[in-house]
Design a protein around this motif. Structure first.
Motif, PDB file in Angstrom:
ATOM      1  N   VAL A 230       0.970  -0.611  -0.509  1.00  0.00           N
ATOM      2  CA  VAL A 230       0.014  -0.209   0.288  1.00  0.00           C
ATOM      3  C   VAL A 230       0.468   1.167  -0.026  1.00  0.00           C
ATOM      4  CG1 VAL A 230      -2.031  -0.706   0.990  1.00  0.00           C
ATOM      5  CG2 VAL A 230      -0.782  -0.186   2.745  1.00  0.00           C
ATOM      6  N   ILE A 231       0.580   2.656  -0.810  1.00  0.00           N
ATOM      7  CA  ILE A 231       0.861   3.583  -0.543  1.00  0.00           C
ATOM      8  C   ILE A 231       0.194   4.611   0.206  1.00  0.00           C
ATOM      9  CG2 ILE A 231       0.771   3.706  -2.855  1.00  0.00           C
ATOM     10  CD1 ILE A 231       3.390   5.340  -3.295  1.00  0.00           C
ATOM     11  N   ASN A 232       1.027   5.585   0.866  1.00  0.00           N
ATOM     12  CA  ASN A 232      -0.190   6.749   1.373  1.00  0.00           C
ATOM     13  C   ASN A 232       0.248   8.665  -0.052  1.00  0.00           C
ATOM     14  OD1 ASN A 232       2.189   8.801   1.486  1.00  0.00           O
ATOM     15  ND2 ASN A 232       1.909   7.447   4.231  1.00  0.00           N
ATOM     16  N   ASN A 233      -0.205   8.906   0.197  1.00  0.00           N
ATOM     17  CA  ASN A 233      -0.042  10.454  -1.207  1.00  0.00           C
ATOM     18  C   ASN A 233       1.398  11.004  -0.549  1.00  0.00           C
ATOM     19  OD1 ASN A 233      -0.209  11.297   1.341  1.00  0.00           O
ATOM     20  ND2 ASN A 233      -2.466  12.897   1.600  1.00  0.00           N
ATOM     21  N   LYS A 234       1.969  10.871   0.217  1.00  0.00           N
ATOM     22  CA  LYS A 234       3.769  11.578   0.319  1.00  0.00           C
ATOM     23  C   LYS A 234       4.670  10.432  -0.121  1.00  0.00           C
ATOM     24  CE  LYS A 234       2.610  13.247   4.808  1.00  0.00           C
ATOM     25  NZ  LYS A 234       3.104  12.942   6.349  1.00  0.00           N
ATOM     26  N   GLY A 235       3.757   9.528  -1.052  1.00  0.00           N
ATOM     27  CA  GLY A 235       4.822   8.502  -0.794  1.00  0.00           C
ATOM     28  C   GLY A 235       5.662   7.307  -0.084  1.00  0.00           C
ATOM     29  N   GLU A 236       4.902   7.113   0.671  1.00  0.00           N
ATOM     30  CA  GLU A 236       5.413   6.177   1.915  1.00  0.00           C
ATOM     31  C   GLU A 236       4.752   5.150   1.665  1.00  0.00           C
ATOM     32  OE1 GLU A 236       6.026   9.629   4.655  1.00  0.00           O
ATOM     33  OE2 GLU A 236       4.422   8.545   5.144  1.00  0.00           O
ATOM     34  N   LYS A 237       5.681   3.816   1.220  1.00  0.00           N
ATOM     35  CA  LYS A 237       4.324   2.270   1.659  1.00  0.00           C
ATOM     36  C   LYS A 237       5.119   1.577   2.886  1.00  0.00           C
ATOM     37  CE  LYS A 237       5.916   2.113  -3.558  1.00  0.00           C
ATOM     38  NZ  LYS A 237       6.554   1.668  -4.349  1.00  0.00           N
ATOM     39  N   LEU A 238       4.216   0.448   2.804  1.00  0.00           N
ATOM     40  CA  LEU A 238       3.827  -0.426   3.848  1.00  0.00           C
ATOM     41  C   LEU A 238       3.879  -1.545   3.199  1.00  0.00           C
ATOM     42  CD1 LEU A 238       1.287   0.871   6.476  1.00  0.00           C
ATOM     43  CD2 LEU A 238       3.969   0.956   6.440  1.00  0.00           C
ATOM     44  N   PHE A 239       4.322  -2.373   3.370  1.00  0.00           N
ATOM     45  CA  PHE A 239       3.855  -3.622   3.363  1.00  0.00           C
ATOM     46  C   PHE A 239       3.519  -5.356   3.829  1.00  0.00           C
ATOM     47  CE2 PHE A 239       7.573  -1.561   1.037  1.00  0.00           C
ATOM     48  CZ  PHE A 239       7.119  -1.303  -0.596  1.00  0.00           C
ATOM     49  N   LEU A 240       2.817  -6.083   3.405  1.00  0.00           N
ATOM     50  CA  LEU A 240       3.000  -8.026   3.870  1.00  0.00           C
ATOM     51  C   LEU A 240       3.967  -8.419   4.198  1.00  0.00           C
ATOM     52  CD1 LEU A 240      -1.181  -7.540   4.201  1.00  0.00           C
ATOM     53  CD2 LEU A 240       0.274  -6.695   5.398  1.00  0.00           C
ATOM     54  N   LEU A 241       3.849  -9.736   4.873  1.00  0.00           N
ATOM     55  CA  LEU A 241       5.212 -10.791   4.082  1.00  0.00           C
ATOM     56  C   LEU A 241       4.012 -11.482   4.545  1.00  0.00           C
ATOM     57  CD1 LEU A 241       7.923  -9.049   6.472  1.00  0.00           C
ATOM     58  CD2 LEU A 241       7.825  -8.809   3.597  1.00  0.00           C
ATOM     59  N   PHE A 242       5.357 -12.969   3.965  1.00  0.00           N
ATOM     60  CA  PHE A 242       5.363 -14.509   4.311  1.00  0.00           C
ATOM     61  C   PHE A 242       6.215 -14.896   4.373  1.00  0.00           C
ATOM     62  CE2 PHE A 242       2.960 -15.252  -0.084  1.00  0.00           C
ATOM     63  CZ  PHE A 242       3.765 -15.199  -0.425  1.00  0.00           C
ATOM     64  N   GLN A 243       6.297 -16.252   5.710  1.00  0.00           N
ATOM     65  CA  GLN A 243       7.199 -17.175   5.568  1.00  0.00           C
ATOM     66  C   GLN A 243       7.078 -18.707   5.386  1.00  0.00           C
ATOM     67  OE1 GLN A 243       9.600 -16.105   9.162  1.00  0.00           O
ATOM     68  NE2 GLN A 243       8.294 -16.428  10.089  1.00  0.00           N
ATOM     69  N   GLY A 244       8.600 -18.559   4.784  1.00  0.00           N
ATOM     70  CA  GLY A 244       8.113 -20.703   5.294  1.00  0.00           C
ATOM     71  C   GLY A 244       9.285 -20.576   6.434  1.00  0.00           C
ATOM     72  N   ASN A 245      10.050 -22.014   6.969  1.00  0.00           N
ATOM     73  CA  ASN A 245      10.285 -21.803   8.038  1.00  0.00           C
ATOM     74  C   ASN A 245      11.801 -23.102   8.122  1.00  0.00           C
ATOM     75  OD1 ASN A 245      11.983 -20.654   9.893  1.00  0.00           O
ATOM     76  ND2 ASN A 245      10.053 -20.440  11.520  1.00  0.00           N
ATOM     77  N   THR A 246      12.812 -22.904   8.992  1.00  0.00           N
ATOM     78  CA  THR A 246      13.117 -24.729   9.410  1.00  0.00           C
ATOM     79  C   THR A 246      12.690 -25.541  10.751  1.00  0.00           C
ATOM     80  OG1 THR A 246      14.598 -23.838   7.832  1.00  0.00           O
ATOM     81  CG2 THR A 246      15.176 -25.393   8.982  1.00  0.00           C
TER      82      THR A 246
END
Length: 290
Positions: A230-246
């Motif tokens: 996602v992004i705001n009007n200042k151009g700042e972004k946020l992200f979601l993350l997923f992972q596998g694991n050991t």
């Protein structure tokens, strides 16, 4: 008798005045309490990444074309909210406090599908579904390239230390079952180190997009994938993350345990210390599938 009636009337009037004095205060308290309630970023009854997580105030989702890898990840199916992370041997992972969703990806009982392998599988399955099987291929940690096309044609690696050669020892087989045998081979000989050495680096975190990966190449190393943006009007972004694991376990959508105000969204920056569920990237680096 009349005096008693007058006394009762006076008491009732006074109580009414007191009640009216406190009513605005109660209203103010209720209004303030409501203002403190943060809108939930989690939709517990939703079964895709996009629908499970709401957009923070002031942001909008970055658009990607239909059929793209980015839209494929964003709309990935999730198991019901509250599903536990399960290890390859069908035991529950020891810590269940770091995720808000489990992806609909089977965990092979052989224990091979660990953190890098899970992301290799997701990328490969996307290419398969897009009829782009000819693009499926990965380097071994030794640096030798192993493609699905050659494997399907019957070529198998002969590994002697760091020396790898390929020989036609099997009949041609383009089936989905054989494709998963190929992936098991990749899981054995590839990992975070091979991906870090093989894949293009992203040197500016402002250019990150869905499908990019936060990586620490090595033994042990770790890797997580961006699955929404996602992004705001200042151009700042946020992200979601997923992972596998050991050990090999359920692929899961992680919480942001460092910032509950935006969790499960993350700010991502180059060379920053980024804690992700049960792992901390000491100096964040990013790569992208070709």
């Amino acid at each position: 008798m009349m005096k008693n009636i007058i006394r009762v009337s006076i008491v009732l009037v006074l109580l009414g005045v007191v009640f009216m004095q406190f009513k605005p205060v109660k209203k103010t308290i209720n209004t303030f309490a409501s203002a403190l309630k943060k809108p939930s970023l989690i939709n517990r009854d939703s079964l895709t990444i996009k629908s499970r997580v709401n957009i923070p105030y002031g942001y909008k989702r970055v658009h990607y074309p239909k059929g793209s890898f980015q839209e494929y990840l964003r709309n990935y199916q999730l198991k019901p909210f509250g599903t536990k992370i399960i290890n390859y041997d069908n035991t529950a992972y020891f810590w269940q406090g770091g995720h808000i969703g489990v992806l609909e990806i089977p965990v092979p009982k052989n224990g091979l599908q660990q953190c890098a392998d899970a992301l290799i599988r997701i990328r490969s399955e996307y290419l398969w579904e897009q009829n782009r099987q000819y693009e499926i291929g990965f380097n071994f940690t030794s640096g030798h390239y192993c493609s699905w096309s050659k494997y399907a044609d019957g070529y198998r690696p002969k590994v002697q230390g760091n020396k790898v050669s390929f020989h036609k020892t099997a009949s041609k087989n383009n089936s989905k079952a054989n494709f998963y045998k190929y992936l098991n081979l990749i899981y054995m000989y590839s990992g975070t180190l091979s991906l870090y050495n093989e894949l293009p680096k992203i040197t500016d975190a402002t250019n990150l997009k869905i499908g990019d990966m936060l990586i620490k190449g090595g033994s042990p190393g770790h890797i997580v994938m961006i699955c929404d943006e996602v992004i705001n009007n200042k151009g700042e972004k946020l992200f979601l993350l997923f992972q596998g694991n050991t050990p090999a376990q359920s692929v899961h959508l992680v919480k942001n345990l460092e910032n509950s105000n935006i969790s499960p969204w993350y700010y991502l920056e180059n060379d920053a210390i980024i804690p992700v569920s049960n792992y901390t990237f000491g100096s964040s680096k990013f790569v992208r599938f070709k």
